[in-house]
Design an enzyme around this catalytic site. Sequence first.
Site, short mmCIF file in Angstrom:
data_model
loop_
_atom_site.label_atom_id
_atom_site.label_comp_id
_atom_site.label_asym_id
_atom_site.label_seq_id
_atom_site.Cartn_x
_atom_site.Cartn_y
_atom_site.Cartn_z
N ASN A 115 0.95 -7.53 -6.61
CA ASN A 115 0.76 -6.64 -7.88
C ASN A 115 1.14 -7.05 -9.08
OD1 ASN A 115 0.49 -4.35 -9.33
ND2 ASN A 115 1.99 -3.13 -8.28
N GLY A 163 12.96 -2.58 -0.87
CA GLY A 163 12.78 -1.52 -1.72
C GLY A 163 13.51 -1.95 -2.88
N GLU A 164 13.98 -3.02 -3.50
CA GLU A 164 14.51 -3.49 -4.77
C GLU A 164 13.67 -4.41 -5.63
OE1 GLU A 164 19.25 -3.08 -4.61
OE2 GLU A 164 18.63 -4.92 -3.96
N GLU A 181 0.98 -1.09 0.17
CA GLU A 181 0.06 -0.07 0.01
C GLU A 181 0.81 1.26 0.01
OE1 GLU A 181 -2.24 -3.44 1.47
OE2 GLU A 181 -0.39 -2.62 1.96
N GLU A 184 3.76 -4.18 -11.86
CA GLU A 184 5.11 -3.92 -11.95
C GLU A 184 5.80 -4.53 -12.99
OE1 GLU A 184 5.51 -2.04 -7.04
OE2 GLU A 184 6.10 -4.02 -7.72
#
Length: 420
Positions: A334, A309-310, A59, A337
């Site tokens: 998701n 975060g990668e 989120e 992406e």
Amino acid sequence: MARRLYTLFFFFCLPLILLRLLYRAIKAPAYARRWAERFALGGDVRRGGIWVHAVSVGESIAAAPMVRELLERYPQLPITITCMTPTGSEQIRKLFGGQVGHAYLPYDLPWLQRRLLRRLQPKVGIIMETELWPNLVAEAKRAHVPLVLANARLSARSARGYQRVGALVRPMFSALDWVAVQSQAEALRFVELGVAREHMQVTGSIKFDFRPDPAQVQQARELRARWGSERPVWIAASTHAGEDEQVLRAHRRVLEALPDALLILVPRHPERFDSVARQVSEAGFGMVRRSRGALPAADQQVLVGDTMGELVFLYACADLAFVGGSLVPNGGHNYLEPAALGLPVLSGPHRFNFTEISELLEGAGALQVVDDETALAVAVQDWLQQDTARQRAGQAGQAVVADNQGALERLLEGIARLLS
């Protein structure tokens, strides 16, 4: 009456909730920190602006384009983002640093939510997707804080669950000031739960507005070239317990046809990084961990993505993507992406969290559903061995993403109406 009973039940369950927090802290020590914020004390809370609640990592990432636009359009209004998990908190800090305030959302007891809202005094509250709590919504209504449910989604399964406690949740849904819902099917489910039609708009998913960073994509290409440009690479992303072993067995079959294939395995939760790495090693694969910074050698078949975060960067290093949470009944993650990066997408059968998005991609030929590890292995082999078909599927996915963009602007227009 239903909400009073809920509050009483929640209050008496609080010791168990705290024990569970301690238990989770054994595997993820970050859960043992910042407890005061879970009681609406402490944290970087910025008064008189915009409040955004994004429960966890997914989120937070979805909210990022919206938050960046809000920072640009309303520089005079401070923004505070709340979340529920340490991984979500880490993601928020990585995305925004000191640009926004940040704290954990307190437990859903009325006096705690009241304390948070008194400290925030927001002009508007924006809740991402469907992270609704009865006392939170009731206290926002009491404080005259307009509430937006942004990028709202509601699977048929979740709707049935809400219907079973209709007396509790119908007042909650009916109190929302505006719902920006992803699809017409979900809009109908919200109406059945009490959302007024005039307070709702089908805006689409802001996840379609994701645009890969060209610099990051270029860095991924450069890293991929160092692995060996001819080496076939696939990624299994956001995997859950019970799924990693299926992916590893599928990879073993892939290696029978493509001995130099590399799997990038990215567990969904960081507290599982070490256990998944052990699992890969015990299965007999040569392995390298992304956190160590080393390149995968020719005799190493698995790269464990054990950094935060990668994920998009690692997607950009691959030829195709399997999106986890779908071989086990978690509902998927998701799909947009990897599709936006031009990767064909594979999913297990459990995709109820992203039904409409996955069906759009599937209809375009950009996503293929596999029922088990055997079908996964066959599909991975097929895609890796068919360059033209793989590129065609990737382009179809990019076209779906491009054709459905615009939800972010529609969402921002709705927020602007409440701020005016």
